[in-house]
Design an enzyme around this catalytic site. Structure first.
Site, PDB file in Angstrom:
ATOM      1  N   GLY A  31      61.551  52.154  77.066  1.00 48.53           N
ATOM      2  CA  GLY A  31      60.418  51.747  77.867  1.00 48.53           C
ATOM      3  C   GLY A  31      59.459  50.846  77.116  1.00 48.53           C
ATOM      4  CG  HIS A  34      59.086  43.598  74.523  1.00 45.20           C
ATOM      5  ND1 HIS A  34      60.278  42.967  74.231  1.00 45.20           N
ATOM      6  CD2 HIS A  34      59.007  44.661  73.677  1.00 45.20           C
ATOM      7  CE1 HIS A  34      60.881  43.591  73.248  1.00 45.20           C
ATOM      8  NE2 HIS A  34      60.147  44.626  72.889  1.00 45.20           N
ATOM      9  N   GLY A  36      61.826  40.773  75.405  1.00 42.07           N
ATOM     10  CA  GLY A  36      63.069  41.050  74.690  1.00 42.07           C
ATOM     11  C   GLY A  36      63.989  41.957  75.481  1.00 42.07           C
ATOM     12  CG  HIS A  37      62.880  46.011  76.255  1.00 40.29           C
ATOM     13  ND1 HIS A  37      61.562  46.047  75.896  1.00 40.29           N
ATOM     14  CD2 HIS A  37      63.513  46.907  75.448  1.00 40.29           C
ATOM     15  CE1 HIS A  37      61.389  46.933  74.935  1.00 40.29           C
ATOM     16  NE2 HIS A  37      62.554  47.459  74.632  1.00 40.29           N
ATOM     17  CD  GLN A 153      69.101  50.844  68.129  1.00 40.00           C
ATOM     18  OE1 GLN A 153      68.262  51.701  67.910  1.00 40.00           O
ATOM     19  NE2 GLN A 153      68.977  49.981  69.131  1.00 40.00           N
ATOM     20  CB  VAL A 176      63.047  37.626  72.879  1.00 40.36           C
ATOM     21  CG1 VAL A 176      61.966  36.836  73.610  1.00 40.36           C
ATOM     22  CG2 VAL A 176      64.362  37.561  73.653  1.00 40.36           C
ATOM     23  CG  LEU A 184      58.846  39.184  72.095  1.00 42.07           C
ATOM     24  CD1 LEU A 184      59.152  39.035  73.579  1.00 42.07           C
ATOM     25  CD2 LEU A 184      57.369  38.917  71.839  1.00 42.07           C
ATOM     26  CB  SER A 185      58.378  45.046  68.291  1.00 45.62           C
ATOM     27  OG  SER A 185      58.344  46.455  68.071  1.00 45.62           O
ATOM     28  CB  SER A 186      57.685  48.763  72.344  1.00 47.53           C
ATOM     29  OG  SER A 186      58.665  48.369  73.290  1.00 47.53           O
TER      30      SER A 186
END
Length: 287
Positions: A31, A34, A36-37, A153, A176, A184-186
């Site tokens: 969740g 952003h 990237g997801h 990962q 991204v 981009l990262s949460s």
């Protein structure tokens, strides 16, 4: 777009899709979505006839001193974004649905998990492999999409998929970045304005390593010293690693391997950031 909270309902829907289409994609997420997801989601929608996503903040991949409790949870806006991208179904279980009382079965991560993140977050990949294995069973997809930013990962999951015969076609999609280069990262939302500026030292360090490599530098130690110098000059609080390794098995060598990737994990205040860059491609132009 259908939203499922229970495993059995999600599994029934996926089996129905498997009978109706040739390719069904899965985008597992925690969740706080952003761009990237969403790039992974769009790739799945283009590649597959049906796409499912999952949203689950997985407790088994967090250490006791990490940010599980404060990890951003933005379910309503996440669902709106997924629907806007054409996702067909979303699985949003709670912890009790994914891990029943007395749960004690875990997936042992492959050898590629032992270094880097495996050293600094010892049980992290055990949690990752376990939850993704469960998702592959609950949501039996033909294709799964992961981001290059979490490079180790992705390697771990590719090895698990191959060695345990899940038979899923795993695609690792490009990182991204914002216009200034920050991946981009949460967790970027944790950063203050000053910290975000300092976070740019990660991509500067990676780009410097790529430039030096492409100009002929082949000493791993020299490239790593250069990255650390850039990070320290940029105000990074703590460096877990800044290293150049083989992109296939993440092993380190005194001379840069034929398929080199530079990886960084560093801390700004209470926020831990990771990033990486392949050195043997046109990374300076694309990163």
């Amino acid at each position: 777009m259908q939203v499922f909270k229970e495993k059995e309902a999600a599994r029934r829907w996926m089996f129905q899709q498997r009978c109706a289409v040739d390719a069904i994609g899965l985008v597992p997420t925690m969740g706080a979505l952003h761009e990237g997801h969403l790039s992974l989601v769009r790739r799945s929608v283009r590649r597959c006839q049906a796409t499912a996503a999952s949203i689950f903040v997985n407790p088994t991949q967090f250490a006791p001193d990490e940010d599980l409790a404060r990890y951003p949870r933005t379910l309503e806006s996440d669902l709106e974004m997924l629907a806007g991208c054409g996702v067909d179904a979303v699985f949003v279980p709670d912890t009790e649905e994914m891990y029943s009382s007395g749960f004690s079965t875990y997936v042992q991560p492959p050898k590629v998990a032992l270094r880097l993140e495996g050293k600094h977050r010892p049980d992290h990949f055990r949690g990752v492999t376990t939850v993704v294995a469960k998702l592959f069973h609950v949501l039996p997809c033909t294709h799964a999409f992961f981001g290059h930013k979490d490079y180790q990962q992705a390697c771990v999951l590719e090895h698990m998929n191959r060695e345990l015969d899940f038979g899923v076609d795993i695609e690792v999609c490009p990182t991204v970045r914002d216009a200034d280069g920050l991946a981009l990262s949460s967790r970027n939302r944790y950063l203050s304005g000053d910290q975000r500026s300092r976070a740019l030292s990660l991509i500067r360090a990676l780009r410097q390593a790529a430039e030096r490599y492409q100009n002929g530098e082949r000493s791993t130690a020299a490239l790593e010293r250069g990255m650390r110098a850039v990070l320290q000059a940029g105000g990074i609080n703590r460096i877990d690693y800044a290293t150049v390794v083989d992109a296939d098995n993440l092993t380190s060598h005194s001379t840069v391997p034929e398929q080199p990737i530079a990886l960084i994990a560093a801390h700004l205040g209470g926020t831990r950031l990771i990033d990486n860059l392949r050195l043997d491609t046109d990374s300076l132009a694309t990163a």
